[in-house]
Design an enzyme around this catalytic site. Structure first.
Site, PDB file in Angstrom:
ATOM      1  N   CYS A 284      36.707   6.142  46.447  1.00  0.00           N
ATOM      2  CA  CYS A 284      37.690   5.930  47.936  1.00  0.00           C
ATOM      3  C   CYS A 284      37.321   7.191  49.061  1.00  0.00           C
ATOM      4  CB  CYS A 284      39.115   6.330  47.697  1.00  0.00           C
ATOM      5  SG  CYS A 284      39.396   4.863  46.395  1.00  0.00           S
TER       6      CYS A 284
ATOM      7  N   HIS B 141      41.184  -0.025  44.278  1.00  0.00           N
ATOM      8  CA  HIS B 141      42.302   0.963  44.331  1.00  0.00           C
ATOM      9  C   HIS B 141      42.924   0.558  45.477  1.00  0.00           C
ATOM     10  CE1 HIS B 141      39.765   4.138  42.031  1.00  0.00           C
ATOM     11  NE2 HIS B 141      39.945   2.852  41.369  1.00  0.00           N
TER      12      HIS B 141
ATOM     13  N   CYS C  89      39.721   9.153  44.852  1.00  0.00           N
ATOM     14  CA  CYS C  89      38.841   9.593  44.057  1.00  0.00           C
ATOM     15  C   CYS C  89      37.550   9.707  44.612  1.00  0.00           C
ATOM     16  CB  CYS C  89      38.778   8.338  42.876  1.00  0.00           C
ATOM     17  SG  CYS C  89      38.237   6.766  43.620  1.00  0.00           S
TER      18      CYS C  89
ATOM     19  N   GLU D 102      43.298   2.834  48.339  1.00  0.00           N
ATOM     20  CA  GLU D 102      42.735   3.074  49.459  1.00  0.00           C
ATOM     21  C   GLU D 102      41.807   1.951  50.082  1.00  0.00           C
ATOM     22  OE1 GLU D 102      43.090   4.784  46.598  1.00  0.00           O
ATOM     23  OE2 GLU D 102      42.537   6.855  46.895  1.00  0.00           O
TER      24      GLU D 102
END
Length: 149
Positions: A89, A56, A86, A58
């Protein structure tokens, strides 16, 4: 006095990363990490490119920022991300002890707010910065993806 380096300014930089992801066929989420008004990390989703569900924006940004700083703690840093993080993260932000999280669009199904994911107690959170723009690029991505299938 106008602050040139405010949350909107930096969210626009994160949005540029989301546009980069979009152009690569990745879910268009972008992230940057800022320390003292300086961008120290830029990233976007790479889950398809790397065939890695943890890639992701992040997570990529945390790794890059930690490398830049030479340490794993990001206490004085701000994460700007175009989509509410999410649970994974948000958990990583807890361990990195990020000082502040600023996000654009809400993620009502998988976002950390609805899932009540615990952040570091000192982490500040601001949501809804450039929410419309951040939501629209995601909607456009999924409309185009559906039309291709």
């Amino acid at each position: 006095m106008i602050q040139p380096f405010d949350d909107i300014y930096f969210m626009k930089k994160a949005f540029q990363e989301a546009e980069n992801a979009f152009s690569k066929g990745e879910i268009p989420v972008g992230a940057i990490i800022v320390l003292k008004d300086k961008i120290i990390a830029r990233a976007h989703n790479l889950t398809e490119t790397l065939t890695d569900v943890t890639a992701h924006a992040e997570m990529q940004a945390f790794t890059s920022a930690a490398d830049f700083l030479g340490g794993k703690y990001l206490k004085d840093c701000t994460l700007y991300v175009t989509l509410e993080p999410c649970q994974m993260c948000a958990g990583a932000s807890y361990w990195a002890q990020i000082g502040k999280i600023v996000y654009g669009a809400l993620e009502p199904e998988r976002g950390f707010v609805n899932l009540k994911t615990t952040l570091h107690p000192k982490t500040k959170v601001v949501g809804g910065i450039l929410e419309n723009e951040c939501s629209q690029i995601l909607k456009r991505f999924f409309v185009e993806k559906r039309n291709l299938n």
